[in-house]
Design a protein around this motif. Structure first.
Motif, PDB file in Angstrom:
ATOM      1  N   UNK A   1      -8.021  22.664  -6.757  1.00 47.89           N
ATOM      2  CA  UNK A   1      -7.336  21.478  -6.589  1.00 47.89           C
ATOM      3  C   UNK A   1      -5.925  21.786  -7.294  1.00 47.89           C
ATOM      4  N   UNK A   2      -4.945  21.679  -6.470  1.00 50.05           N
ATOM      5  CA  UNK A   2      -3.549  21.980  -6.860  1.00 50.05           C
ATOM      6  C   UNK A   2      -2.687  20.480  -6.713  1.00 50.05           C
ATOM      7  N   UNK A   3      -1.907  20.305  -7.780  1.00 50.19           N
ATOM      8  CA  UNK A   3      -0.946  19.060  -7.825  1.00 50.19           C
ATOM      9  C   UNK A   3      -0.159  19.235  -8.923  1.00 50.19           C
ATOM     10  N   UNK A   4       1.274  19.393  -8.221  1.00 53.69           N
ATOM     11  CA  UNK A   4       2.332  19.435  -9.171  1.00 53.69           C
ATOM     12  C   UNK A   4       2.230  20.636 -10.430  1.00 53.69           C
ATOM     13  N   UNK A   5       2.085  21.832  -9.763  1.00 50.46           N
ATOM     14  CA  UNK A   5       1.918  22.997 -10.716  1.00 50.46           C
ATOM     15  C   UNK A   5       0.584  22.842 -11.897  1.00 50.46           C
ATOM     16  N   UNK A   6      -0.199  22.100 -11.530  1.00 46.43           N
ATOM     17  CA  UNK A   6      -1.495  21.902 -12.269  1.00 46.43           C
ATOM     18  C   UNK A   6      -2.800  22.321 -11.638  1.00 46.43           C
ATOM     19  N   UNK A   7      -3.422  23.178 -12.006  1.00 40.40           N
ATOM     20  CA  UNK A   7      -4.617  23.730 -11.258  1.00 40.40           C
ATOM     21  C   UNK A   7      -6.015  23.435 -11.774  1.00 40.40           C
ATOM     22  N   UNK A   8      -6.752  22.908 -10.980  1.00 35.45           N
ATOM     23  CA  UNK A   8      -8.251  22.744 -11.373  1.00 35.45           C
ATOM     24  C   UNK A   8      -9.135  23.466 -10.299  1.00 35.45           C
ATOM     25  N   UNK A   9      -9.729  24.561 -11.195  1.00 38.52           N
ATOM     26  CA  UNK A   9     -10.632  25.502 -10.383  1.00 38.52           C
ATOM     27  C   UNK A   9     -12.066  25.418 -10.849  1.00 38.52           C
ATOM     28  N   UNK A  10     -13.023  25.509  -9.811  1.00 33.78           N
ATOM     29  CA  UNK A  10     -14.423  25.657 -10.033  1.00 33.78           C
ATOM     30  C   UNK A  10     -14.995  26.572  -9.046  1.00 33.78           C
ATOM     31  N   UNK A  11     -16.288  27.078  -9.789  1.00 37.02           N
ATOM     32  CA  UNK A  11     -17.296  27.842  -8.871  1.00 37.02           C
ATOM     33  C   UNK A  11     -18.855  27.098  -9.017  1.00 37.02           C
ATOM     34  N   UNK A  12     -19.191  26.553  -7.693  1.00 35.05           N
ATOM     35  CA  UNK A  12     -20.248  25.786  -7.774  1.00 35.05           C
ATOM     36  C   UNK A  12     -20.123  24.464  -8.570  1.00 35.05           C
ATOM     37  N   UNK A  13     -18.937  23.915  -8.754  1.00 34.39           N
ATOM     38  CA  UNK A  13     -18.551  22.635  -9.257  1.00 34.39           C
ATOM     39  C   UNK A  13     -18.499  22.662 -10.616  1.00 34.39           C
ATOM     40  N   UNK A  14     -18.662  24.236 -11.217  1.00 31.14           N
ATOM     41  CA  UNK A  14     -18.449  24.355 -12.717  1.00 31.14           C
ATOM     42  C   UNK A  14     -17.124  24.895 -12.992  1.00 31.14           C
ATOM     43  N   UNK A  15     -16.378  24.271 -13.759  1.00 34.78           N
ATOM     44  CA  UNK A  15     -15.026  24.721 -14.212  1.00 34.78           C
ATOM     45  C   UNK A  15     -14.663  25.968 -14.443  1.00 34.78           C
ATOM     46  N   UNK A  16     -13.676  26.734 -14.074  1.00 37.17           N
ATOM     47  CA  UNK A  16     -13.422  28.060 -14.397  1.00 37.17           C
ATOM     48  C   UNK A  16     -12.045  28.042 -14.578  1.00 37.17           C
ATOM     49  N   UNK A  17     -11.625  29.576 -15.147  1.00 39.03           N
ATOM     50  CA  UNK A  17     -10.074  29.630 -15.239  1.00 39.03           C
ATOM     51  C   UNK A  17      -9.725  30.547 -14.185  1.00 39.03           C
ATOM     52  N   UNK A  18      -8.651  30.663 -13.887  1.00 40.31           N
ATOM     53  CA  UNK A  18      -7.689  31.302 -12.823  1.00 40.31           C
ATOM     54  C   UNK A  18      -8.315  33.122 -12.840  1.00 40.31           C
ATOM     55  N   UNK A  19      -8.405  33.560 -13.934  1.00 37.12           N
ATOM     56  CA  UNK A  19      -8.874  34.751 -13.932  1.00 37.12           C
ATOM     57  C   UNK A  19     -10.268  35.034 -13.512  1.00 37.12           C
ATOM     58  N   UNK A  20     -11.179  33.995 -13.184  1.00 42.07           N
ATOM     59  CA  UNK A  20     -12.565  34.182 -12.686  1.00 42.07           C
ATOM     60  C   UNK A  20     -12.608  33.886 -11.381  1.00 42.07           C
ATOM     61  N   UNK A  21     -11.577  33.389 -10.675  1.00 42.48           N
ATOM     62  CA  UNK A  21     -11.312  32.909  -9.398  1.00 42.48           C
ATOM     63  C   UNK A  21     -11.459  34.195  -8.552  1.00 42.48           C
ATOM     64  N   UNK A  22     -12.717  34.272  -7.760  1.00 42.64           N
ATOM     65  CA  UNK A  22     -12.729  35.499  -6.741  1.00 42.64           C
ATOM     66  C   UNK A  22     -11.940  34.928  -5.368  1.00 42.64           C
ATOM     67  N   UNK A  23     -11.728  35.869  -4.873  1.00 49.27           N
ATOM     68  CA  UNK A  23     -10.643  35.886  -3.670  1.00 49.27           C
ATOM     69  C   UNK A  23     -11.044  37.004  -2.606  1.00 49.27           C
TER      70      UNK A  23
END
Length: 218
Positions: free
Chosen positions: A97-119
């Motif tokens: 979820x991205x809004x005005x340079x702010x990121x909210x990231x999750x895996x299976x609805x659990x919050x994660x940091x950008x370095x844990x994001x698989x792509x």
């Protein structure tokens, strides 16, 4: 083991570019499948198919740049405006979820940091139409890389027919497209794949190439 990438949906927030704000790319029966699959976007010319796909490319490219941000590659978002994107890597569901340079990231609805994001490992734009919207970023002969500070070639690569020399000339693109189509038709694998597509769309198993080159005189 490589995990299959499956795009679930993209939601553009308050977008002036897209009349629709929400695009669903996944069938419910495919959500929990381990197998990769292909999504086909179908619509009349000028309805925004390549524009939509380019927006998805820009979002994934931005996320890759953000994740791999370093001193040699300045991160500057390409996609303007807020969005929410959801996709699967294997059986794991990632949501951004991205809004005005702010990121909210999750895996299976659990919050994660950008370095844990698989792509996905890479994003390739293999386009053969005259008016597609994808950006050229490769350093091929005769092609100028004006986007090296935004489209990282470690992730995104353009494999279309446009080049710096023929970008503005539709006749050159037409000739190149005809060569590519003719070459592809002679490939047995292409024939099998196109037959499956035609059967799925309930089309006649035939390809007709029709084009007209018009010269305007002042």
């Amino acid at each position: 083991m490589t995990k299959a990438f499956r795009l679930e949906y993209v939601h553009f927030k308050n977008s002036k570019e897209f009349e629709r704000q929400f695009y669903n790319f996944s069938l419910k029966e495919n959500i929990h499948s381990k197998a990769a699959y292909t999504t086909v976007v179908i619509g009349p010319n000028g309805t925004g198919k390549s524009r939509l796909l380019k927006a998805v490319v820009d979002i994934l490219n931005d996320l890759y740049n953000k994740k791999h941000e370093d001193s040699n590659f300045k991160y500057r978002p390409i996609h303007q405006g807020g969005y929410e994107i959801s996709y699967y890597m294997g059986l794991d569901r990632y949501k951004v979820n991205y809004d005005t340079y702010e990121y909210e990231l999750s895996i299976n609805d659990d919050p994660i940091s950008i370095d844990k994001l698989e792509m996905p490992d890479s994003c390739i734009a293999a386009a053969y139409t005259l008016h597609e919207k994808f950006v050229m970023n490769n350093d091929y002969p005769g092609r100028i890389n004006r986007y090296s500070d935004k489209y990282n070639s470690n992730f995104y690569n353009y494999l279309g027919i446009k080049s710096q020399n023929n970008y503005a000339f539709s006749s050159a693109n037409i000739n190149k497209a005809l060569d590519l189509i003719t070459e592809a038709i002679s490939n047995e694998g292409f024939n099998k794949d196109i037959q499956k597509v035609f059967k799925f769309l309930n089309f006649n198993a035939a390809i007709t190439i029709t084009y007209d080159i018009r010269k305007h005189h002042s």
